[in-house]
Design an enzyme around this catalytic site. Structure first.
Site, PDB file in Angstrom:
ATOM      1  CG  HIS A  83      -2.027  -0.900   1.132  1.00 34.67           C
ATOM      2  ND1 HIS A  83      -3.230  -0.550   0.578  1.00 34.67           N
ATOM      3  CD2 HIS A  83      -2.138  -2.200   1.477  1.00 34.67           C
ATOM      4  CE1 HIS A  83      -4.037  -1.591   0.601  1.00 34.67           C
ATOM      5  NE2 HIS A  83      -3.398  -2.599   1.148  1.00 34.67           N
ATOM      6  CE1 TYR A 105      15.356   1.092   8.931  1.00 36.46           C
ATOM      7  CE2 TYR A 105      17.430   1.602  10.004  1.00 36.46           C
ATOM      8  CZ  TYR A 105      16.486   0.683   9.621  1.00 36.46           C
ATOM      9  OH  TYR A 105      16.668  -0.633   9.908  1.00 36.46           O
ATOM     10  NE  ARG A 128       9.008   5.739  15.830  1.00 34.05           N
ATOM     11  CZ  ARG A 128       8.746   6.000  17.097  1.00 34.05           C
ATOM     12  NH1 ARG A 128       7.509   6.068  17.503  1.00 34.05           N
ATOM     13  NH2 ARG A 128       9.695   6.216  17.932  1.00 34.05           N
ATOM     14  CB  CYS A 145      15.093  -4.815   4.217  1.00 41.98           C
ATOM     15  SG  CYS A 145      15.335  -6.554   4.529  1.00 41.98           S
TER      16      CYS A 145
END
Length: 198
Positions: A83, A105, A128, A145
């Site tokens: 999504h 990040y 986050r 990742c």
DNA sequence: TACTTCACATTTT
DNA sequence: AAAATGTGAAGTA
């Protein structure tokens, strides 16, 4: 998640343990550590479907990657269920972080266009969001990742044994110096000397 | 200089 | 619907 498309599962043995790969006819839908995530009987998938072919290709490429012969994956990734930001972040990550490269990040979030900080000095932590996306990354390894590290320190990981796998992968790619003595406790405060991305 | 607290979006159960 | 998450930055001690 009701009935998803035909999901063929395959297993692969790697230096960091066994890895499971799931494919659909569109591409790799999921890659996870350990044997099989849930109950995936994988009853002899029809050999001839695109899913079976992709699954074999994915396993082959992963094997080559862990053997050090492959630095990039060419198989497609099925993000059909992704999504909004999830898909964007994963796509950007896959396209922006090559082998041996790391990103933070925050950097990834900014690159994905999630840095929509409010005009009043709103220190938003899109990092986050990225972290959460990584935590539930459907296609580990192929979507690097593990190459996403925290701005400070190593960051976290949800791989097999936690940061152990992440550390192994980073050292394997040369992103981190192969420190000789490593401790689980040392991992927390381990500072990659010279491995800090701009 | 080191440590603690606050902020927000999305996913998952 | 509610809680938790692989962080980042700032403020305070």
């Amino acid at each position: 998640m009701g009935a998803v498309t035909e999901l063929v599962w395959g297993c692969l043995d790697t230096p960091v343990g066994q890895v499971s790969v799931a494919c659909t006819d569109a591409g790799v839908a999921r890659v996870a550590y350990g044997p099989l995530p849930g109950a995936a009987p994988a009853p002899a998938p029809i050999p001839g479907t695109q899913a079976a072919v992709l699954l074999e290709a994915a396993v082959t490429e992963l094997g080559e990657y862990f053997a050090g012969h492959r630095k990039a994956f060419t198989i497609p990734v099925d993000l059909g269920r992704a999504h909004g930001s999830r898909r964007t972040v994963l796509s950007v990550l896959h396209d922006s972080v090559p082998f041996g490269r790391t990103i933070t990040y925050g950097g990834l979030a900014a690159r994905a266009g999630l840095d929509a900080a409010g005009p009043g000095g709103a220190a938003m932590p899109p990092a986050r969001v990225v972290g959460q996306i990584m935590a539930s990354n459907p296609v580990a390894i192929i979507v690097p990742c593990h190459r996403v590290v925290a701005g400070t320190g190593l960051g976290g990981y949800s791989g097999g044994t936690g940061t152990d796998v992440k550390h192994w992968l980073l050292v394997f790619e040369g992103a981190l110096p192969a420190t000789l003595d490593w401790d689980s406790a040392a991992l927390r405060r381990a500072q990659p000397a010279g491995a800090r991305p701009a």
